[in-house]
Design a protein around this motif. Structure first.
Motif, short mmCIF file in Angstrom:
data_model
loop_
_atom_site.label_atom_id
_atom_site.label_comp_id
_atom_site.label_asym_id
_atom_site.label_seq_id
_atom_site.Cartn_x
_atom_site.Cartn_y
_atom_site.Cartn_z
N PRO A 153 -14.70 16.57 49.91
CA PRO A 153 -13.58 16.57 48.86
C PRO A 153 -14.05 15.54 47.79
N GLY A 154 -12.81 15.44 47.11
CA GLY A 154 -12.97 14.50 45.66
C GLY A 154 -13.87 14.25 44.42
N VAL A 155 -14.72 15.57 45.15
CA VAL A 155 -16.01 16.48 43.82
C VAL A 155 -15.32 16.78 43.05
N VAL A 156 -14.39 17.79 43.15
CA VAL A 156 -13.77 18.47 41.84
C VAL A 156 -12.77 17.77 41.30
N GLU A 157 -12.39 16.76 41.40
CA GLU A 157 -11.46 15.70 40.93
C GLU A 157 -12.20 15.02 39.87
N ALA A 158 -13.47 14.13 40.41
CA ALA A 158 -14.30 13.23 39.81
C ALA A 158 -14.89 13.89 38.47
N ALA A 159 -15.95 15.67 38.95
CA ALA A 159 -15.83 16.49 38.02
C ALA A 159 -14.99 16.54 36.94
N VAL A 197 -29.13 14.50 32.87
CA VAL A 197 -27.98 14.49 33.39
C VAL A 197 -26.63 14.29 33.18
N SER A 198 -26.13 15.54 32.63
CA SER A 198 -24.55 15.38 32.10
C SER A 198 -23.94 14.44 33.48
N SER A 199 -22.64 13.90 32.00
CA SER A 199 -21.59 12.95 33.09
C SER A 199 -20.85 13.87 34.00
N VAL A 200 -20.68 14.87 34.02
CA VAL A 200 -20.18 15.85 34.97
C VAL A 200 -20.65 15.92 36.68
N ALA A 201 -22.47 16.18 36.15
CA ALA A 201 -23.24 15.90 37.22
C ALA A 201 -23.34 14.95 37.80
N GLN A 202 -23.53 13.39 37.45
CA GLN A 202 -23.17 12.32 37.83
C GLN A 202 -22.04 11.89 38.37
N ALA A 203 -21.18 12.28 37.56
CA ALA A 203 -19.99 12.49 38.63
C ALA A 203 -19.85 12.78 40.19
N VAL A 228 -22.01 10.81 42.56
CA VAL A 228 -21.55 9.97 43.33
C VAL A 228 -20.53 10.24 44.40
N ALA A 229 -19.45 11.04 43.94
CA ALA A 229 -18.16 11.42 44.87
C ALA A 229 -18.59 12.04 46.22
N SER A 230 -20.11 12.97 45.95
CA SER A 230 -20.66 13.94 46.73
C SER A 230 -20.83 12.95 48.04
N LEU A 231 -22.20 11.88 47.32
CA LEU A 231 -22.29 11.17 48.18
C LEU A 231 -21.81 9.77 48.87
N GLU A 232 -20.26 9.59 48.87
CA GLU A 232 -19.31 9.07 49.25
C GLU A 232 -19.25 10.48 50.38
N GLU A 233 -19.15 11.28 50.37
CA GLU A 233 -18.08 12.09 52.54
C GLU A 233 -19.34 12.51 52.73
N GLU A 234 -20.24 11.63 52.92
CA GLU A 234 -21.65 11.74 53.79
C GLU A 234 -21.24 12.33 55.27
#
Length: 355
Positions: free
Chosen positions: A44-50, A253-259, A262-268
């Motif tokens: 959740p949230g990863v696609v939106e951040a990307a 590391v692209s901007s999309v990959a970085q974002a 980061v979003a994925s780390l927040e959904e542990e």
């Protein structure tokens, strides 16, 4: 000589064989079980951040990777100076061989193991020293220690081992590290660390903190399901991590990959729930294989290994008939990823038919 010629070692670089995608089959859902991909969609949230990052694609990425370094530092409890990022953990393997090996220097690793290792070593004009895995697919750490010479600069420990599956225990790793000279870099490749469920599992962060010559490599491709974005990270003492950053590709590391990372780390919590579900499926598959008479190595990643020898191609063809694509290693065996429930059912069916 009438044209520019590459270095001689370039011609010797092995070809990386990627997992083959499945061909569409009328009336049959096909599954790709050849690349150890996560079957779940992004967290959740990863696609939106990307998407938000993609809207700024006219700008270069943050070359300092500040947001991702900060997020990893907080999650892991390590200084940012002890981190290095790259386009997948495989890129870190290339970088560390480049940074620490002169032409002709030796890199020791188990075999069979991750097939990118000999590619990275050969590309750097270094020399591979392959130590056969034990009969049960585990690293032969005693033999690997014995293989270290005055020319050895790097040792690669793939745990869980890709493609055979078993992981190294903490006690075995400690005993091995006690035998390694302090000037030799020991890389603990933990691409599948989230899937490990064993007694005496390695505590990578504690191990690196206790040694000046240990580096961990990890990835967002497997448990986090970001294989298409290519993000990996290393954790190690500042001089080692700094060397990896020094040889890294600018803006790699692209901007999309970085974002997305980061979003994925927040959904542990959601991440661990999915990993636990895949581990349950892995255990179900292994129970089915053993019931069908197969003696498979103890898997600690998101895949299982079939030792098949000369029947490997035949096994891959039988899998294809069932609508699943596996990763064959000619003359040795096949690695089969844990996937969707139906795909996992077909793995067990394949084992029963082929046995």
């Amino acid at each position: 000589m009438t044209s520019p010629q590459p270095r001689p070692n370039v011609a010797a670089i092995p070809t990386y064989v990627a997992g083959k995608p499945p061909a569409p089959r009328e009336g049959l859902t096909v599954y790709k079980l050849s690349s150890n991909e996560n079957p779940y969609p992004p967290l959740p949230g990863v696609v939106e951040a990307a998407y938000a990052a993609a809207s700024r694609m006219n700008r270069y990425p943050d070359m300092g990777n500040a947001d991702l370094y900060g997020a990893l530092s907080r999650k892991l409890g390590v200084p940012t100076e002890h981190l290095a990022l790259a386009t997948g953990s495989v890129a870190l393997i290339y970088q560390l061989v480049q940074a620490f090996c002169e032409p002709g220097d030796e890199v020791v690793y188990a075999w069979r193991s991750f097939e990118a290792y000999p590619i990275a070593v050969t590309a750097a004009a270094a020399t591979s020293v392959r130590v056969p895995v034990l009969a049960d697919g585990r690293h032969d750490l005693d033999a690997m220690a014995d293989a270290i010479t005055d020319r050895t600069r790097v040792v690669l420990v793939c745990t869980p081992n890709n493609p055979t599956g078993p992981a190294v225990s903490q006690s075995d790793l400690d005993a091995f590290l006690a035998k390694v000279p302090p000037h030799v870099l020991v890389v603990v490749d933990e691409a599948y660390v989230e899937f490990v469920r064993m007694d005496d599992a390695i505590d990578g962060l504690a191990t690196y903190a206790a040694h000046d010559n240990v580096l961990l490599t990890r990835t967002f491709s497997k448990a986090h399901g970001l294989a298409g974005f290519r993000v990996g990270y290393a954790v190690g003492p500042e001089p080692i991590a700094g060397a990896l950053r020094a040889v890294s590709l600018p803006f790699g590391v692209s901007s999309v990959a970085q974002a997305a990372a980061v979003a994925s780390l927040e959904e542990e919590a959601a991440l661990l729930e999915r990993v636990d579900a895949l581990v349950v499926q892995r255990d179900r598959v292994v129970a089915g294989l053993r019931e069908a008479g197969w003696d498979v190595p103890e898997p600690q990643g998101n895949f299982v290994w079939f030792e098949l020898g000369d029947r490997t191609a035949e096994f891959a063809a039988a899998a294809d008939e069932l609508g699943i694509v596996v990763r064959p290693f000619a003359g040795e065996g096949a690695r089969v990823s844990i996937g969707e429930d139906e795909a996992n059912d077909r793995i067990v069916e394949l084992a029963r038919r082929f046995g």
